[in-house]
Write an enzyme that holds these catalytic residues in place. Structure first.
Site, PDB file in Angstrom:
ATOM      1  N   LYS A 127       0.818  -1.214   0.000  1.00 35.04           N
ATOM      2  CA  LYS A 127       0.000   0.000   0.000  1.00 35.04           C
ATOM      3  C   LYS A 127       0.855   1.269   0.000  1.00 35.04           C
ATOM      4  O   LYS A 127       0.403   2.325  -0.436  1.00 35.04           O
ATOM      5  CB  LYS A 127      -0.927   0.019   1.210  1.00 35.04           C
ATOM      6  CG  LYS A 127      -1.833  -1.208   1.351  1.00 35.04           C
ATOM      7  CD  LYS A 127      -2.911  -1.250   0.302  1.00 35.04           C
ATOM      8  CE  LYS A 127      -3.777  -2.484   0.417  1.00 35.04           C
ATOM      9  NZ  LYS A 127      -4.738  -2.461   1.503  1.00 35.04           N
ATOM     10  N   ASP A 128       2.094   1.172   0.490  1.00 31.04           N
ATOM     11  CA  ASP A 128       2.964   2.351   0.536  1.00 31.04           C
ATOM     12  C   ASP A 128       3.239   2.912  -0.863  1.00 31.04           C
ATOM     13  O   ASP A 128       3.423   4.121  -1.019  1.00 31.04           O
ATOM     14  CB  ASP A 128       4.309   2.004   1.196  1.00 31.04           C
ATOM     15  CG  ASP A 128       4.181   1.747   2.686  1.00 31.04           C
ATOM     16  OD1 ASP A 128       3.383   2.435   3.344  1.00 31.04           O
ATOM     17  OD2 ASP A 128       4.891   0.844   3.188  1.00 31.04           O
TER      18      ASP A 128
END
Length: 465
Positions: free
Chosen positions: A112-113
């Site tokens: 998700k980063d």
């Protein structure tokens, strides 16, 4: 380029407005009115280029001139500068034509980063240019909340409210959210499962009065900018393995269908994708849908791969929209109320199967794969990656086709389950040391729309503004 709702009841928006809005006011999801393309010559020119160059090539096509090249490049460079690996998402070979794409080198050690670090900077820039504030309310099964908390912490124009299912995320995932000390980050432990969290967020989005009062936005994969940013690592892997002259297959651990949807969009843009393999745990609504043609949510079953403990896969709506010939009325009729599920038509299911396949893995099978991969390669993988690897092994792809499994999280985020699989406890990265020792802040709340709304109204600075 304009962004339209999958349910047809919202005014088209430009990229910046769609990014700030998140969910369409009619309850649908924004999609571009047409997919931009990357022709073979452009793909060839990107081969061997830095990840940031590929990200700009993708996002500039979706932003369609609303942000300057310098602005996009600055935000992308700053976002990727938070990653610990110079390749950002390195590719590791584990066997003949079998690869792992490591997506966990960002600040919170999860895929998700990649998108969240970029999205936070884009939203901050757009709000600052407009002199506005925003209130972000997001649901998480673990990794989205942690990534959002890190990416949006301290941003003066944004208040972030994270809803997570109490007791149903790993200790590391919880601490990555609850140890953020910045005043603009609020974590809410919901007495329910992820689908309850997601239901509450959607209800708040379609409450027009509430939405306008708090200037609400969202950063789940319902936000198109998140999907667009994730397309980049599909390009990176495929071009590394010989695209555009060679097709590549991808096995994607997925619950909410957002990560694999990015692969689908990459394919629609011109990336030569042989197959997209939907990898699910026992919460296998997507696997069942592809096998039977019926989308029927069930009860969430807690697992050792909690980020996939989902029975209502929001982003699947975007695929249904395309499969239906972009028939918004049909999508609205079928997805507005999922209590009884819905059927894909025979042509829709046939078209889906031309690109997608699927597989599932329960906890015992996942544990076994972790042990096998360690014995065969010496690599320690997390539970979600193991689900993807099992599906990759079982997939039927043409001989010689590279198969890339997306490794969506660092094994240290799920140490107990990983140790149970391979007999070794994963080493804790330095980035986790402070997280595991800092005090936590969280508010318990019922799985009730009004209870959450009251907290947001009380704490959001956008209300006073």
């Amino acid at each position: 380029m304009q962004y339209i709702s999958t349910r047809g009841g919202a005014e088209p928006l430009g990229f910046c407005d769609a990014t700030l809005t998140g969910l369409a006011p009619d309850g649908g999801l924004f999609v571009p009115d047409a997919y931009p393309t990357l022709d073979p010559a452009t793909l060839q020119s990107l081969a061997g280029q830095p990840f940031e160059t590929m990200a700009h090539a993708v996002l500039s096509r979706f932003a369609a001139g609303e942000l300057t090249d310098d602005e996009l490049k600055a935000d992308i460079d700053a976002a990727m500068g938070t990653f610990a690996h110079p390749a950002r998402t390195p590719l590791v070979q584990i066997g003949p034509n079998q690869f792992i794409l490591e997506l966990f080198h960002g600040p919170t050690l999860a895929f998700k980063d990649v998108a969240m670090q970029t999205l936070a900077r884009l939203m901050d820039r757009i709000l600052s240019q407009r002199g506005r504030r925003a209130t972000i309310v997001t649901a998480t099964s673990g990794d989205t909340g942690a990534a959002a908390a890190d990416a949006f912490r301290g941003r003066s124009a944004i208040d972030l409210f994270i809803l997570y299912p109490d007791g149903r995320v790993s200790d590391v995932q919880r601490r990555q959210m609850t140890t953020i000390a910045d005043d603009n980050v609020h974590t809410l432990a919901v007495a329910g499962d992820f689908d309850d969290c997601q239901r509450i967020v959607k209800a708040l989005f379609v409450d027009r009065e509430f939405n306008e009062r708090v200037a609400m936005s969202g950063v789940n994969s319902i936000n198109w900018a998140r999907v667009a940013a994730q397309i980049t690592y599909y390009l990176f892997a495929a071009l590394t393995l010989g695209a555009p002259h060679r097709k590549v297959a991808f096995s994607v651990p997925t619950g909410n269908f957002g990560d694999i949807l990015a692969g689908y969009v990459a394919h629609k843009m011109g990336l030569p994708v042989e197959q997209l393999i939907i990898a699910t745990n026992q919460n296998d609504i997507l696997d069942r849908t592809l096998k039977t043609g019926r989308y029927m949510p069930g009860r969430v079953s807690p697992s050792t791969s909690p980020s996939m403990d989902i029975q209502v896969s929001s982003n699947f709506e975007r695929l249904v929209f395309d499969l239906s010939g972009r028939n918004a009325a049909s999508v609205k009729e079928r997805l507005a109320d999922l209590s009884g599920g819905f059927e894909l038509t025979a042509p829709e299911l046939a078209e889906m199967r031309t690109l997608f396949s699927s597989g599932r893995s329960d906890d015992e099978e996942t544990r076994k794969v972790i042990g096998e991969i360690y014995a065969e390669t010496g690599l320690i993988v997390d539970t979600h990656t193991a689900v993807g690897l099992k599906a990759a092994r079982e997939a039927k792809v043409p001989d010689g086709t590279p198969v890339v499994t997306l490794s969506t999280a660092h094994p240290a985020k799920f140490p107990d389950a990983v140790e149970a699989g391979c007999g070794r406890r994963p080493e804790q990265p330095e980035r986790l040391a402070e997280v595991m020792s800092s005090p936590e802040r969280s508010t318990r709340v019922a799985a009730d729309v009004k209870a959450v709304a009251d907290i947001v109204l009380e704490r959001s600075r956008a209300v006073a503004a």
